[in-house]
Design a protein around this motif. Structure first.
Motif, PDB file in Angstrom:
ATOM      1  N   PRO A 120     -98.471 -28.265 -57.897  1.00 29.73           N
ATOM      2  CA  PRO A 120     -97.714 -28.818 -56.769  1.00 29.73           C
ATOM      3  C   PRO A 120     -97.428 -27.781 -55.668  1.00 29.73           C
ATOM      4  O   PRO A 120     -97.527 -28.104 -54.487  1.00 29.73           O
ATOM      5  CB  PRO A 120     -96.428 -29.315 -57.413  1.00 29.73           C
ATOM      6  CG  PRO A 120     -96.845 -29.688 -58.794  1.00 29.73           C
ATOM      7  CD  PRO A 120     -97.845 -28.630 -59.177  1.00 29.73           C
ATOM      8  N   ALA A 121     -97.100 -26.566 -56.063  1.00 26.89           N
ATOM      9  CA  ALA A 121     -96.818 -25.536 -55.062  1.00 26.89           C
ATOM     10  C   ALA A 121     -98.057 -25.227 -54.224  1.00 26.89           C
ATOM     11  O   ALA A 121     -97.974 -25.137 -52.992  1.00 26.89           O
ATOM     12  CB  ALA A 121     -96.315 -24.265 -55.741  1.00 26.89           C
ATOM     13  N   LYS A 122     -99.211 -25.091 -54.874  1.00 26.50           N
ATOM     14  CA  LYS A 122    -100.451 -24.796 -54.137  1.00 26.50           C
ATOM     15  C   LYS A 122    -100.866 -25.979 -53.265  1.00 26.50           C
ATOM     16  O   LYS A 122    -101.340 -25.796 -52.143  1.00 26.50           O
ATOM     17  CB  LYS A 122    -101.568 -24.421 -55.099  1.00 26.50           C
ATOM     18  CG  LYS A 122    -101.391 -23.052 -55.705  1.00 26.50           C
ATOM     19  CD  LYS A 122    -102.539 -22.685 -56.606  1.00 26.50           C
ATOM     20  CE  LYS A 122    -102.300 -21.309 -57.206  1.00 26.50           C
ATOM     21  NZ  LYS A 122    -103.375 -20.913 -58.125  1.00 26.50           N
ATOM     22  N   LEU A 123    -100.693 -27.197 -53.770  1.00 25.70           N
ATOM     23  CA  LEU A 123    -101.030 -28.374 -52.974  1.00 25.70           C
ATOM     24  C   LEU A 123    -100.115 -28.465 -51.761  1.00 25.70           C
ATOM     25  O   LEU A 123    -100.565 -28.744 -50.646  1.00 25.70           O
ATOM     26  CB  LEU A 123    -100.936 -29.649 -53.818  1.00 25.70           C
ATOM     27  CG  LEU A 123    -101.255 -30.953 -53.086  1.00 25.70           C
ATOM     28  CD1 LEU A 123    -102.670 -30.944 -52.509  1.00 25.70           C
ATOM     29  CD2 LEU A 123    -101.067 -32.136 -54.027  1.00 25.70           C
ATOM     30  N   LEU A 146     -91.608 -32.414 -55.172  1.00 22.07           N
ATOM     31  CA  LEU A 146     -91.556 -31.893 -53.817  1.00 22.07           C
ATOM     32  C   LEU A 146     -91.655 -33.092 -52.881  1.00 22.07           C
ATOM     33  O   LEU A 146     -92.550 -33.930 -53.028  1.00 22.07           O
ATOM     34  CB  LEU A 146     -92.705 -30.916 -53.569  1.00 22.07           C
ATOM     35  CG  LEU A 146     -92.807 -29.737 -54.542  1.00 22.07           C
ATOM     36  CD1 LEU A 146     -94.033 -28.901 -54.244  1.00 22.07           C
ATOM     37  CD2 LEU A 146     -91.549 -28.895 -54.493  1.00 22.07           C
ATOM     38  N   VAL A 147     -90.750 -33.187 -51.896  1.00 19.66           N
ATOM     39  CA  VAL A 147     -90.661 -34.360 -51.035  1.00 19.66           C
ATOM     40  C   VAL A 147     -90.802 -33.940 -49.577  1.00 19.66           C
ATOM     41  O   VAL A 147     -90.234 -32.936 -49.155  1.00 19.66           O
ATOM     42  CB  VAL A 147     -89.313 -35.080 -51.248  1.00 19.66           C
ATOM     43  CG1 VAL A 147     -89.215 -36.326 -50.400  1.00 19.66           C
ATOM     44  CG2 VAL A 147     -89.097 -35.414 -52.705  1.00 19.66           C
ATOM     45  N   LYS A 153     -94.333 -37.710 -52.007  1.00 20.15           N
ATOM     46  CA  LYS A 153     -93.873 -36.838 -53.090  1.00 20.15           C
ATOM     47  C   LYS A 153     -95.059 -36.198 -53.793  1.00 20.15           C
ATOM     48  O   LYS A 153     -96.085 -36.840 -54.014  1.00 20.15           O
ATOM     49  CB  LYS A 153     -93.069 -37.626 -54.126  1.00 20.15           C
ATOM     50  CG  LYS A 153     -91.718 -38.065 -53.631  1.00 20.15           C
ATOM     51  CD  LYS A 153     -90.886 -38.665 -54.744  1.00 20.15           C
ATOM     52  CE  LYS A 153     -89.510 -39.029 -54.226  1.00 20.15           C
ATOM     53  NZ  LYS A 153     -88.611 -39.431 -55.298  1.00 20.15           N
ATOM     54  N   ILE A 154     -94.862 -34.947 -54.168  1.00 20.03           N
ATOM     55  CA  ILE A 154     -95.830 -34.228 -55.006  1.00 20.03           C
ATOM     56  C   ILE A 154     -95.130 -33.973 -56.330  1.00 20.03           C
ATOM     57  O   ILE A 154     -94.032 -33.414 -56.360  1.00 20.03           O
ATOM     58  CB  ILE A 154     -96.265 -32.893 -54.369  1.00 20.03           C
ATOM     59  CG1 ILE A 154     -96.879 -33.129 -52.980  1.00 20.03           C
ATOM     60  CG2 ILE A 154     -97.252 -32.173 -55.275  1.00 20.03           C
ATOM     61  CD1 ILE A 154     -97.174 -31.852 -52.220  1.00 20.03           C
ATOM     62  N   SER A 161    -101.462 -31.744 -60.188  1.00 20.10           N
ATOM     63  CA  SER A 161    -100.424 -32.459 -59.453  1.00 20.10           C
ATOM     64  C   SER A 161    -100.926 -33.802 -58.959  1.00 20.10           C
ATOM     65  O   SER A 161    -102.122 -34.059 -58.915  1.00 20.10           O
ATOM     66  CB  SER A 161     -99.956 -31.616 -58.261  1.00 20.10           C
ATOM     67  OG  SER A 161    -101.038 -31.360 -57.389  1.00 20.10           O
ATOM     68  N   LYS A 162     -99.965 -34.639 -58.619  1.00 18.92           N
ATOM     69  CA  LYS A 162    -100.230 -35.916 -57.968  1.00 18.92           C
ATOM     70  C   LYS A 162     -99.382 -35.964 -56.714  1.00 18.92           C
ATOM     71  O   LYS A 162     -98.257 -35.479 -56.700  1.00 18.92           O
ATOM     72  CB  LYS A 162     -99.827 -37.099 -58.850  1.00 18.92           C
ATOM     73  CG  LYS A 162    -100.821 -37.476 -59.891  1.00 18.92           C
ATOM     74  CD  LYS A 162    -100.389 -38.777 -60.556  1.00 18.92           C
ATOM     75  CE  LYS A 162    -101.335 -39.116 -61.675  1.00 18.92           C
ATOM     76  NZ  LYS A 162    -100.919 -40.312 -62.406  1.00 18.92           N
TER      77      LYS A 162
END
Length: 179
Positions: A120-123, A146-147, A153-154, A161-162
């Motif tokens: 998620p952080a890299k995306l 993450l929003v 949202k991730i 991640s999605k």
């Protein structure tokens, strides 16, 4: 006599189409065995069609996205969790994408989602570098979603991640109004 001629021509046309389809159906298994299945080519419109939907800057119409994905990537490989799952081998925002999920429209929410091979952080960083949209932790916890300001949202998905955008399904609400 005129209607007979038209019916005869229509019958012959249907017969030719049926014969062509049957011939193609007989050839397909032999061709499939001879060559490995190639991934469908990603259309040039993929990023501008799917990207804004995932970032919640576009309208979410499940039928539109299902039709788009079905046209360019073939039928979904499964239906699970209220969504049709499409296998995709592409990059979006510089990150490798593996699946696109389109809601089936049967719930109070409609959504478009995608799985990525990045954390998620890299995306989030890839999206921000590519589009300027930032995603911040929803809560001060390690695996918090993450929003973005727009509502996408991730979330963590195994080691990857999605990202998704979910909106109210107005059609669902209209179908369930008291009469």
């Amino acid at each position: 006599m005129h209607s007979f001629t038209i019916r005869h021509c229509l019958f012959n046309a249907r017969l030719k189409v049926a014969g062509a389809l049957l011939g193609a159906a007989l050839l397909l298994p032999a061709q499939a065995a001879a060559a490995p299945a190639a991934a469908p080519a990603v259309p040039s419109t993929f990023g501008v069609t799917i990207g804004p939907a995932l970032l919640c800057v576009d309208h979410i119409d499940p039928f539109y996205f299902w039709s788009y994905m079905n046209q360019f990537f073939g039928p979904p490989y499964k239906r699970e969790g209220g969504a049709y799952w499409f296998k995709v081998q592409a990059t979006l925002w510089g990150a490798t994408l593996t699946d696109v999920m389109v809601s089936d429209g049967e719930n109070q929410q409609v959504f478009v989602a995608a799985s990525f091979k990045a954390s998620p952080a890299k995306l989030s960083i890839a999206i921000q570098n590519s589009t300027g949209f930032s995603h911040k932790a929803e809560m001060p916890f390690l695996y918090s979603p993450l929003v973005s300001a727009m509502g996408s949202k991730i979330v963590y998905f195994d080691q990857s991640s999605k990202i998704y955008c979910s909106k109210y399904n107005l059609d669902y609400n209209r179908r369930h109004l008291p009469r």
